[in-house]
Design a protein around this motif. Structure first.
Motif, mmCIF file in Angstrom:
data_model
loop_
_atom_site.group_PDB
_atom_site.id
_atom_site.type_symbol
_atom_site.label_atom_id
_atom_site.label_comp_id
_atom_site.label_asym_id
_atom_site.label_seq_id
_atom_site.Cartn_x
_atom_site.Cartn_y
_atom_site.Cartn_z
ATOM 1 N N PRO A 1 0.800 -1.234 0.000
ATOM 2 C CA PRO A 1 0.000 0.000 0.000
ATOM 3 C C PRO A 1 0.828 1.278 0.000
ATOM 4 C CG PRO A 1 -0.053 -1.064 2.155
ATOM 5 C CD PRO A 1 0.593 -2.036 1.219
ATOM 6 N N ASN A 2 2.109 1.177 0.343
ATOM 7 C CA ASN A 2 2.977 2.360 0.333
ATOM 8 C C ASN A 2 3.896 2.390 -0.880
ATOM 9 O OD1 ASN A 2 4.384 0.107 1.303
ATOM 10 N ND2 ASN A 2 5.751 1.318 2.576
ATOM 11 N N SER A 3 3.509 1.668 -1.933
ATOM 12 C CA SER A 3 4.299 1.586 -3.159
ATOM 13 C C SER A 3 3.716 2.504 -4.231
ATOM 14 C CB SER A 3 4.320 0.141 -3.671
ATOM 15 O OG SER A 3 4.894 0.075 -4.956
ATOM 16 N N TYR A 4 4.599 3.214 -4.922
ATOM 17 C CA TYR A 4 4.216 4.097 -6.024
ATOM 18 C C TYR A 4 5.087 3.752 -7.222
ATOM 19 C CZ TYR A 4 2.106 6.750 -2.214
ATOM 20 O OH TYR A 4 1.367 7.121 -1.114
ATOM 21 N N ARG A 5 4.451 3.272 -8.300
ATOM 22 C CA ARG A 5 5.171 2.854 -9.497
ATOM 23 C C ARG A 5 4.931 3.866 -10.606
ATOM 24 N NH1 ARG A 5 2.099 -2.751 -8.993
ATOM 25 N NH2 ARG A 5 0.570 -1.142 -8.416
ATOM 26 N N PHE A 6 6.007 4.305 -11.236
ATOM 27 C CA PHE A 6 5.901 5.365 -12.229
ATOM 28 C C PHE A 6 6.525 4.960 -13.555
ATOM 29 C CE2 PHE A 6 5.882 7.638 -8.167
ATOM 30 C CZ PHE A 6 4.773 8.465 -8.331
ATOM 31 N N GLY A 7 5.885 5.405 -14.608
ATOM 32 C CA GLY A 7 6.487 5.396 -15.924
ATOM 33 C C GLY A 7 6.821 6.821 -16.307
ATOM 34 N N VAL A 8 7.987 7.019 -16.897
ATOM 35 C CA VAL A 8 8.407 8.341 -17.367
ATOM 36 C C VAL A 8 8.323 8.321 -18.889
ATOM 37 C CG1 VAL A 8 10.245 10.051 -17.414
ATOM 38 C CG2 VAL A 8 9.920 8.626 -15.375
ATOM 39 N N PHE A 9 7.541 9.239 -19.439
ATOM 40 C CA PHE A 9 7.305 9.287 -20.878
ATOM 41 C C PHE A 9 7.934 10.542 -21.467
ATOM 42 C CE2 PHE A 9 4.215 6.417 -19.251
ATOM 43 C CZ PHE A 9 3.923 5.522 -20.266
ATOM 44 N N TYR A 10 8.648 10.364 -22.585
ATOM 45 C CA TYR A 10 9.241 11.497 -23.295
ATOM 46 C C TYR A 10 8.677 11.509 -24.705
ATOM 47 C CZ TYR A 10 12.642 14.493 -25.625
ATOM 48 O OH TYR A 10 13.226 15.489 -26.354
ATOM 49 N N ASP A 11 8.003 12.598 -25.032
ATOM 50 C CA ASP A 11 7.397 12.728 -26.362
ATOM 51 C C ASP A 11 6.498 11.535 -26.679
ATOM 52 O OD1 ASP A 11 6.989 14.300 -28.589
ATOM 53 O OD2 ASP A 11 8.682 13.509 -29.714
ATOM 54 N N GLY A 12 5.807 11.041 -25.648
ATOM 55 C CA GLY A 12 4.876 9.939 -25.813
ATOM 56 C C GLY A 12 5.468 8.552 -25.692
ATOM 57 N N HIS A 13 6.780 8.441 -25.515
ATOM 58 C CA HIS A 13 7.455 7.144 -25.426
ATOM 59 C C HIS A 13 7.830 6.834 -23.981
ATOM 60 C CE1 HIS A 13 7.950 6.977 -29.831
ATOM 61 N NE2 HIS A 13 8.254 8.267 -29.747
ATOM 62 N N LEU A 14 7.596 5.608 -23.549
ATOM 63 C CA LEU A 14 8.046 5.173 -22.229
ATOM 64 C C LEU A 14 9.565 5.041 -22.264
ATOM 65 C CD1 LEU A 14 7.516 4.092 -19.347
ATOM 66 C CD2 LEU A 14 7.270 1.812 -20.370
ATOM 67 N N VAL A 15 10.258 5.875 -21.492
ATOM 68 C CA VAL A 15 11.723 5.892 -21.551
ATOM 69 C C VAL A 15 12.378 5.405 -20.262
ATOM 70 C CG1 VAL A 15 11.837 7.685 -23.307
ATOM 71 C CG2 VAL A 15 11.765 8.355 -20.886
ATOM 72 N N SER A 16 11.665 5.458 -19.146
ATOM 73 C CA SER A 16 12.243 4.982 -17.893
ATOM 74 C C SER A 16 11.141 4.716 -16.885
ATOM 75 C CB SER A 16 13.260 5.978 -17.314
ATOM 76 O OG SER A 16 12.621 7.193 -16.954
ATOM 77 N N PRO B 1 5.833 0.314 7.663
ATOM 78 C CA PRO B 1 7.286 0.261 7.862
ATOM 79 C C PRO B 1 8.053 -0.549 6.827
ATOM 80 C CG PRO B 1 6.193 -1.259 9.367
ATOM 81 C CD PRO B 1 5.102 -0.514 8.647
ATOM 82 N N VAL B 2 7.365 -1.285 5.960
ATOM 83 C CA VAL B 2 8.049 -2.219 5.065
ATOM 84 C C VAL B 2 8.303 -1.580 3.701
ATOM 85 C CG1 VAL B 2 7.951 -4.460 3.928
ATOM 86 C CG2 VAL B 2 7.039 -4.196 6.237
ATOM 87 N N SER B 3 9.528 -1.731 3.231
ATOM 88 C CA SER B 3 9.928 -1.347 1.881
ATOM 89 C C SER B 3 11.087 -2.257 1.504
ATOM 90 C CB SER B 3 10.349 0.125 1.833
ATOM 91 O OG SER B 3 11.617 0.308 2.450
ATOM 92 N N PRO B 4 11.527 -2.231 0.258
ATOM 93 C CA PRO B 4 12.661 -3.100 -0.095
ATOM 94 C C PRO B 4 13.877 -2.894 0.806
ATOM 95 C CG PRO B 4 11.644 -2.238 -2.075
ATOM 96 C CD PRO B 4 10.971 -1.553 -0.935
ATOM 97 N N SER B 5 14.287 -1.667 1.015
ATOM 98 C CA SER B 5 15.499 -1.431 1.809
ATOM 99 C C SER B 5 15.302 -1.732 3.283
ATOM 100 C CB SER B 5 15.964 0.021 1.637
ATOM 101 O OG SER B 5 16.447 0.249 0.336
ATOM 102 N N THR B 6 14.105 -1.459 3.820
ATOM 103 C CA THR B 6 13.905 -1.727 5.249
ATOM 104 C C THR B 6 13.879 -3.221 5.546
ATOM 105 O OG1 THR B 6 11.473 -1.628 5.105
ATOM 106 C CG2 THR B 6 12.650 0.437 5.614
ATOM 107 N N GLU B 7 13.639 -4.052 4.523
ATOM 108 C CA GLU B 7 13.727 -5.501 4.721
ATOM 109 C C GLU B 7 15.134 -6.023 4.424
ATOM 110 O OE1 GLU B 7 10.659 -7.935 2.953
ATOM 111 O OE2 GLU B 7 9.504 -7.648 4.796
ATOM 112 N N VAL B 8 15.730 -5.566 3.332
ATOM 113 C CA VAL B 8 17.080 -6.035 2.984
ATOM 114 C C VAL B 8 18.079 -5.604 4.063
ATOM 115 C CG1 VAL B 8 18.965 -5.828 1.320
ATOM 116 C CG2 VAL B 8 16.611 -6.103 0.513
ATOM 117 N N PHE B 9 17.906 -4.407 4.570
ATOM 118 C CA PHE B 9 18.794 -3.869 5.609
ATOM 119 C C PHE B 9 18.022 -3.737 6.928
ATOM 120 C CE2 PHE B 9 20.293 -2.379 1.500
ATOM 121 C CZ PHE B 9 21.654 -2.663 1.555
#
Length: 257
Positions: free
Chosen positions: A79-94, A106-114
């Motif tokens: 529930p605390n995750s935000y996923r983004f696509g970055v579009f440049y001139d209409g193209h998904l670039v990152s 309290p849980v996220s990738p880093s809080t579990e790995v570390f």
């Protein structure tokens, strides 16, 4: 996290960095004119960013070949995750994923790995913006050398919105100099293996109260309005639709400065 080697923005004494970076900043402002950020919560958008992760990581040996040709994990659906696509001139670039980890979630990738390093700090009241799954289109990353700045801008916007104690980053060692130069990040823990990757990552952190405003001053394209922050990170109320795309607002603040 992505094996894109960020470009440098010049060198010089800290007191002169705004002037040194001015031509570089103008270049990024011009790129931002064609950039849209999209919150990806389902359907084709999610499949597209999962495929982009896979292609990007496979190319640099960060993942092994997989028949699904997608990279996703349990952290995507939190529930605390935000996923983004970055579009440049209409193209998904990152793409990038951000978690806001604090006492409520309290849980996220880093809080579990570390966990041994970070879990006690969350329990003590600290909070974190935790960027992960940074990936860029292989062709566009060679044409848009500023992609790391455009993508990581979302982490800065998140820090302004959530006001965390620290912004974390789990990265390969060779990228540490970039994060130290841009965000004043320092090492917070020794390297660990990261779920789904073939190589260890180092944990770096930047204390937001000390460094965030200085980062924005030196790199004004990281600025954002409260409206943009809400559009990107405020969950829509029940029955409301989330915005399809969000335009960067840094240029409006720059013009007003």
């Amino acid at each position: 996290m992505r094996d894109i080697k960020p470009t440098t923005a010049g060198a010089g004494a800290r007191g002169h960095e705004t002037e040194v970076h001015a031509p570089f900043a103008r270049n990024i402002f011009s790129v931002l004119e064609k950039v849209e950020y999209r919150v990806c919560d389902g359907g084709e958008d999610l499949e597209a960013i999962y495929r982009l992760r896979y292609n990007s990581y496979l190319d640099v040996g960060m993942v092994k070949p997989d028949a699904s040709r997608m990279v996703n994990d349990k952290y995507d659906e939190m529930p605390n995750s935000y996923r983004f696509g970055v579009f440049y001139d209409g193209h998904l670039v990152s793409t990038i994923r951000l978690h806001y980890a604090g006492p409520e979630f309290p849980v996220s990738p880093s809080t579990e790995v570390f966990a041994d390093e970070l879990a006690p700090r969350v329990a003590a009241g600290e909070s974190f913006i935790d960027p992960s799954r940074f990936a860029a289109d292989l062709q566009w990353s060679t044409q848009l050398r500023v992609l790391p700045y455009i993508t990581l801008r979302l982490a800065v916007v998140a820090c302004k919105h959530f006001n965390p104690t620290y912004c974390l980053t789990a990265i390969k060692e060779e990228h540490a100099a970039f994060y130290h130069r841009i965000f004043r990040s320092v090492e917070a823990a020794k390297p660990r293996m990261y779920p789904g990757l073939t190589m260890p990552v180092h944990l770096y952190q930047s204390r937001c109260s000390d460094n965030m405003e200085d980062t924005i001053r030196r790199f004004p394209f990281f600025r954002s309005t409260a409206f943009e922050q809400r559009m990107l990170f405020q969950r829509p109320a029940k029955g409301e639709l989330a915005p399809l795309t969000v335009l960067p607002t840094a240029k409006y603040l720059s013009n007003a400065a």
